[in-house]
Write a protein that holds these residues in place. Structure first.
Motif, PDB file in Angstrom:
ATOM      1  N   GLU A   1       0.816  -1.309   0.039  1.00 49.81           N
ATOM      2  CA  GLU A   1       0.061   0.212  -0.066  1.00 49.81           C
ATOM      3  C   GLU A   1       0.770   1.170   0.016  1.00 49.81           C
ATOM      4  O   GLU A   1       1.940   1.242   0.390  1.00 49.81           O
ATOM      5  CB  GLU A   1      -0.867  -0.048   1.242  1.00 49.81           C
ATOM      6  N   ILE A   2       0.392   2.242  -0.387  1.00 54.53           N
ATOM      7  CA  ILE A   2       1.063   3.600  -0.266  1.00 54.53           C
ATOM      8  C   ILE A   2       1.135   4.212   1.130  1.00 54.53           C
ATOM      9  O   ILE A   2       0.135   4.029   1.765  1.00 54.53           O
ATOM     10  CB  ILE A   2       0.368   4.726  -1.181  1.00 54.53           C
ATOM     11  N   ASP A   3       2.684   4.494   1.186  1.00 57.24           N
ATOM     12  CA  ASP A   3       2.589   5.134   2.762  1.00 57.24           C
ATOM     13  C   ASP A   3       3.120   6.541   2.421  1.00 57.24           C
ATOM     14  O   ASP A   3       4.140   6.825   2.171  1.00 57.24           O
ATOM     15  CB  ASP A   3       3.761   4.364   3.428  1.00 57.24           C
ATOM     16  N   ALA A   4       1.896   7.234   2.717  1.00 56.02           N
ATOM     17  CA  ALA A   4       2.189   8.569   2.430  1.00 56.02           C
ATOM     18  C   ALA A   4       3.306   9.347   3.356  1.00 56.02           C
ATOM     19  O   ALA A   4       3.639  10.531   2.992  1.00 56.02           O
ATOM     20  CB  ALA A   4       0.852   9.476   2.644  1.00 56.02           C
ATOM     21  N   ASP A   5       3.685   9.044   4.468  1.00 53.31           N
ATOM     22  CA  ASP A   5       4.610   9.275   5.358  1.00 53.31           C
ATOM     23  C   ASP A   5       5.823   8.972   5.065  1.00 53.31           C
ATOM     24  O   ASP A   5       6.854   9.205   5.824  1.00 53.31           O
ATOM     25  CB  ASP A   5       3.877   9.338   6.843  1.00 53.31           C
ATOM     26  N   GLY A   6       6.025   7.965   4.201  1.00 51.19           N
ATOM     27  CA  GLY A   6       7.278   7.171   3.982  1.00 51.19           C
ATOM     28  C   GLY A   6       8.289   7.970   3.288  1.00 51.19           C
ATOM     29  O   GLY A   6       8.066   9.176   3.064  1.00 51.19           O
ATOM     30  N   PRO A   7       9.644   7.543   3.133  1.00 48.50           N
ATOM     31  CA  PRO A   7      10.715   8.314   2.868  1.00 48.50           C
ATOM     32  C   PRO A   7      10.682   8.446   1.400  1.00 48.50           C
ATOM     33  O   PRO A   7      11.237   9.044   0.624  1.00 48.50           O
ATOM     34  CB  PRO A   7      12.072   7.513   3.065  1.00 48.50           C
ATOM     35  N   VAL A   8       9.770   7.479   0.581  1.00 48.87           N
ATOM     36  CA  VAL A   8       9.672   7.471  -0.833  1.00 48.87           C
ATOM     37  C   VAL A   8       8.433   8.109  -1.406  1.00 48.87           C
ATOM     38  O   VAL A   8       7.386   7.921  -0.937  1.00 48.87           O
ATOM     39  CB  VAL A   8       9.809   5.933  -1.456  1.00 48.87           C
ATOM     40  N   THR A   9       8.671   9.137  -2.478  1.00 46.97           N
ATOM     41  CA  THR A   9       7.398   9.787  -2.593  1.00 46.97           C
ATOM     42  C   THR A   9       6.441   8.818  -3.147  1.00 46.97           C
ATOM     43  O   THR A   9       6.694   7.672  -3.650  1.00 46.97           O
ATOM     44  CB  THR A   9       7.725  10.578  -4.013  1.00 46.97           C
ATOM     45  N   PRO A  10       5.117   9.112  -3.035  1.00 47.78           N
ATOM     46  CA  PRO A  10       3.794   8.492  -3.530  1.00 47.78           C
ATOM     47  C   PRO A  10       3.990   7.901  -5.077  1.00 47.78           C
ATOM     48  O   PRO A  10       3.515   6.750  -5.201  1.00 47.78           O
ATOM     49  CB  PRO A  10       2.839   9.043  -3.077  1.00 47.78           C
ATOM     50  N   TYR A  11       4.412   8.615  -5.934  1.00 52.32           N
ATOM     51  CA  TYR A  11       4.421   8.269  -7.201  1.00 52.32           C
ATOM     52  C   TYR A  11       5.454   7.218  -7.498  1.00 52.32           C
ATOM     53  O   TYR A  11       5.230   6.496  -8.334  1.00 52.32           O
ATOM     54  CB  TYR A  11       4.797   9.507  -8.070  1.00 52.32           C
ATOM     55  N   ARG A  12       6.501   7.382  -6.758  1.00 56.55           N
ATOM     56  CA  ARG A  12       7.696   6.204  -6.855  1.00 56.55           C
ATOM     57  C   ARG A  12       7.151   5.225  -6.307  1.00 56.55           C
ATOM     58  O   ARG A  12       7.489   4.105  -6.697  1.00 56.55           O
ATOM     59  CB  ARG A  12       9.030   6.879  -6.337  1.00 56.55           C
ATOM     60  N   GLN A  13       6.517   5.021  -5.176  1.00 54.53           N
ATOM     61  CA  GLN A  13       5.998   4.062  -4.652  1.00 54.53           C
ATOM     62  C   GLN A  13       4.769   3.243  -5.373  1.00 54.53           C
ATOM     63  O   GLN A  13       4.933   1.839  -5.517  1.00 54.53           O
ATOM     64  CB  GLN A  13       5.142   4.255  -3.147  1.00 54.53           C
ATOM     65  N   LEU A  14       4.034   3.922  -6.201  1.00 52.71           N
ATOM     66  CA  LEU A  14       2.972   3.404  -7.143  1.00 52.71           C
ATOM     67  C   LEU A  14       3.720   2.909  -8.364  1.00 52.71           C
ATOM     68  O   LEU A  14       3.382   1.757  -8.591  1.00 52.71           O
ATOM     69  CB  LEU A  14       2.077   4.499  -7.420  1.00 52.71           C
ATOM     70  N   ALA A  15       4.853   3.499  -8.954  1.00 52.61           N
ATOM     71  CA  ALA A  15       5.604   2.825  -9.915  1.00 52.61           C
ATOM     72  C   ALA A  15       6.064   1.528  -9.435  1.00 52.61           C
ATOM     73  O   ALA A  15       6.028   0.644 -10.317  1.00 52.61           O
ATOM     74  CB  ALA A  15       6.617   3.780 -10.152  1.00 52.61           C
ATOM     75  N   GLY A  16       6.743   1.447  -8.263  1.00 51.97           N
ATOM     76  CA  GLY A  16       7.188   0.266  -7.798  1.00 51.97           C
ATOM     77  C   GLY A  16       6.147  -1.020  -7.772  1.00 51.97           C
ATOM     78  O   GLY A  16       6.357  -2.103  -7.905  1.00 51.97           O
ATOM     79  N   ILE A  17       5.156  -0.537  -7.116  1.00 51.56           N
ATOM     80  CA  ILE A  17       3.816  -1.500  -7.015  1.00 51.56           C
ATOM     81  C   ILE A  17       3.388  -2.096  -8.300  1.00 51.56           C
ATOM     82  O   ILE A  17       3.196  -2.913  -8.555  1.00 51.56           O
ATOM     83  CB  ILE A  17       2.703  -1.004  -6.163  1.00 51.56           C
ATOM     84  N   LEU A  18       3.310  -0.963  -9.147  1.00 47.60           N
ATOM     85  CA  LEU A  18       2.710  -1.231 -10.655  1.00 47.60           C
ATOM     86  C   LEU A  18       3.733  -2.270 -11.287  1.00 47.60           C
ATOM     87  O   LEU A  18       3.303  -3.176 -11.976  1.00 47.60           O
ATOM     88  CB  LEU A  18       2.214  -0.134 -11.482  1.00 47.60           C
ATOM     89  N   THR A  19       5.040  -1.773 -11.121  1.00 49.22           N
ATOM     90  CA  THR A  19       6.172  -2.633 -11.727  1.00 49.22           C
ATOM     91  C   THR A  19       6.055  -4.331 -11.206  1.00 49.22           C
ATOM     92  O   THR A  19       6.179  -5.064 -11.996  1.00 49.22           O
ATOM     93  CB  THR A  19       7.436  -2.078 -11.431  1.00 49.22           C
ATOM     94  N   ALA A  20       5.790  -4.290  -9.938  1.00 48.17           N
ATOM     95  CA  ALA A  20       5.829  -5.547  -9.369  1.00 48.17           C
ATOM     96  C   ALA A  20       4.524  -6.478  -9.769  1.00 48.17           C
ATOM     97  O   ALA A  20       4.577  -7.584  -9.971  1.00 48.17           O
ATOM     98  CB  ALA A  20       5.731  -5.503  -7.790  1.00 48.17           C
ATOM     99  N   ARG A  21       3.412  -5.623 -10.078  1.00 47.27           N
ATOM    100  CA  ARG A  21       2.253  -6.329 -10.174  1.00 47.27           C
ATOM    101  C   ARG A  21       2.456  -6.831 -11.880  1.00 47.27           C
ATOM    102  O   ARG A  21       1.881  -7.836 -12.171  1.00 47.27           O
ATOM    103  CB  ARG A  21       0.818  -5.554 -10.485  1.00 47.27           C
ATOM    104  N   ILE A  22       2.989  -6.067 -12.844  1.00 53.03           N
ATOM    105  CA  ILE A  22       3.312  -6.479 -14.130  1.00 53.03           C
ATOM    106  C   ILE A  22       4.166  -7.487 -14.035  1.00 53.03           C
ATOM    107  O   ILE A  22       3.927  -8.667 -14.752  1.00 53.03           O
ATOM    108  CB  ILE A  22       4.033  -5.430 -14.976  1.00 53.03           C
ATOM    109  N   ALA A  23       5.359  -7.818 -12.998  1.00 49.54           N
ATOM    110  CA  ALA A  23       6.354  -8.765 -13.138  1.00 49.54           C
ATOM    111  C   ALA A  23       5.579  -9.938 -12.726  1.00 49.54           C
ATOM    112  O   ALA A  23       5.695 -11.267 -13.089  1.00 49.54           O
ATOM    113  CB  ALA A  23       7.436  -8.539 -12.144  1.00 49.54           C
ATOM    114  N   ARG A  24       4.379  -9.942 -11.695  1.00 50.30           N
ATOM    115  CA  ARG A  24       3.756 -10.982 -11.332  1.00 50.30           C
ATOM    116  C   ARG A  24       2.831 -11.481 -12.227  1.00 50.30           C
ATOM    117  O   ARG A  24       2.272 -12.844 -12.236  1.00 50.30           O
ATOM    118  CB  ARG A  24       3.030 -10.547 -10.062  1.00 50.30           C
ATOM    119  N   GLY A  25       2.428 -10.895 -13.256  1.00 53.94           N
ATOM    120  CA  GLY A  25       1.615 -11.099 -14.357  1.00 53.94           C
ATOM    121  C   GLY A  25       0.093 -11.120 -14.110  1.00 53.94           C
ATOM    122  O   GLY A  25      -0.705 -11.325 -14.831  1.00 53.94           O
TER     123      GLY A  25
END
Length: 84
Positions: free
Chosen positions: A8-32
């Motif tokens: 899930e997106i952690d709005a208070d985390g050290p990584v910007t939300p758009y980078r978090q979302l890009a990472g999550i979507l990348t993982a979802r693509i890799a998972r198929g």
């Protein structure tokens, strides 16, 4: 930083939300979650699913496009790039 497909997106985390979302979507693509040449969810659906601003979702998709993972077809959507 690595992100999993079910994170899930952690709005208070050290990584910007758009980078978090890009990472999550990348993982979802890799998972198929989405086959090559098939559309990922629309910007509006991603806005609703992750509770982010539309501009944030657009930035995340731009990161995926720059990485060669997706391509956008005007009036059709954003699609997963086939493997090289």
């Amino acid at each position: 930083m690595e992100f999993g497909p079910d994170d899930e997106i952690d709005a208070d985390g050290p990584v910007t939300p758009y980078r978090q979302l890009a990472g999550i979507l990348t993982a979802r693509i890799a998972r198929g979650d989405w086959e090559p040449n098939r559309a990922i969810p629309s910007e509006q659906r991603l806005v609703q699913e992750y509770g982010l601003a539309r501009s944030t979702v657009r930035r995340a998709i731009a990161v995926l496009a720059a990485d060669g993972l997706v391509f956008t077809v005007p009036q059709r959507g954003t699609f997963v790039t086939p493997p090289q």
